[in-house]
Write an enzyme that holds these catalytic residues in place. Structure first.
Site, PDB file in Angstrom:
ATOM      1  N   TYR A   1     -47.547 -64.910  36.726  1.00  0.00           N
ATOM      2  CA  TYR A   1     -47.719 -66.371  36.763  1.00  0.00           C
ATOM      3  C   TYR A   1     -47.591 -66.890  38.188  1.00  0.00           C
ATOM      4  CZ  TYR A   1     -46.810 -71.312  35.729  1.00  0.00           C
ATOM      5  OH  TYR A   1     -46.860 -72.677  35.690  1.00  0.00           O
TER       6      TYR A   1
ATOM      7  N   LYS B   1     -50.350 -69.027  40.516  1.00  0.00           N
ATOM      8  CA  LYS B   1     -50.080 -70.355  41.067  1.00  0.00           C
ATOM      9  C   LYS B   1     -50.076 -70.331  42.596  1.00  0.00           C
ATOM     10  CE  LYS B   1     -49.922 -72.675  37.285  1.00  0.00           C
ATOM     11  NZ  LYS B   1     -50.934 -73.717  36.998  1.00  0.00           N
TER      12      LYS B   1
END
Length: 251
Positions: free
Chosen positions: A156, A160
């Protein structure tokens, strides 16, 4: 104070069925924007037009898969047909999962990359010709994990971090053409994604504390208010910037 910063503006919001995307769709519609709200969750999307009515907002739901090239292309084309062009794009579509990195499956890695990073790229790419025509702007959702390490969220975090770097590059590439590209980096926000958070087996709960805000979790509406500012003309000189909404987590 009643604001109408998006009166006459044509807006596309992804990840709009819940959480930050939903709150953003309602906020921009309440400020006069004509909003196409996109997500895969047709049931939750269908309630948006009625939810926008009390504030006089106009929201058109659109079921779409932004991780698919065809899906992103069709979504932008449909939004342009419906709205007559695009002035603002908010990429809020995202997925989150936690695991020990040595146990991270390639399938799950690819899913996070496809939605969080590739989906942002695809929607931006398809929207760019229309934004160039309108001198519009884009707000992409990054995360505090793009700025500081978070255990069990390597995949993740990587997506990002990619969104952050991608957005800054677009800001430089298209800034002289009159376009703006900025990111918002939320920390712990009370959304369905965070409420579904589960630590992997054997994880040290103390390592989660570094991602916790100094007080309570933030609200999707609070992040939506920040997005509304960044996407408005009040932030006309804001380009390639990132705004932290994290309750002091990274202070």
């Amino acid at each position: 104070m009643e604001l109408a910063r998006f009166a006459g503006r044509r807006v596309l919001v992804t990840g709009a069925a819940s959480g930050i995307g939903r709150a953003t769709s309602l906020r921009l519609a309440a400020e006069g924007g004509r909003v196409v709200a996109a997500d895969l969750n047709e049931e939750l999307l269908s309630s948006l037009p009625e939810a926008a009515e009390p504030a006089g907002g106009h929201v058109t739901p659109e079921v779409a898969d932004v991780a698919s090239e065809t899906g992103a292309r069709n979504l932008v084309a449909s939004a342009v047909r419906s709205l007559g062009g695009l002035d603002v794009v908010v990429n809020a579509a995202g997925v989150l999962s936690f695991s020990h990195t040595h146990e991270q499956s390639l399938e799950e890695w690819n899913r996070l990359v496809a939605v969080n990073l590739t989906g942002t790229f695809l929607v931006c790419r398809e929207a760019l010709p229309h934004l160039l025509a309108s001198k519009g702007n884009v707000v992409n959702l990054a995360s505090t994990t793009a700025h500081a390490g978070q255990a069990w969220a390597a995949a993740y975090s990587a997506t990002k971090g990619g969104v952050l770097a991608f957005t800054r590059s677009l800001a430089v590439e298209y800034g002289t053409a009159g376009l703006r590209f900025n990111t918002i980096s939320p920390g712990a926000i009370d959304t369905p994604i965070t409420s579904a958070f589960r630590l992997p087996e054997g994880a040290n709960a103390k390592l989660v504390e570094r991602a916790m805000p100094m007080g309570a979790f933030g609200s999707p509406e609070g992040v939506a208010a920040a997005i509304a500012y960044v996407a408005s003309d009040e932030a006309a000189h804001m380009n390639g910037a990132d705004l932290l909404i994290d309750g002091g987590t990274l202070a």
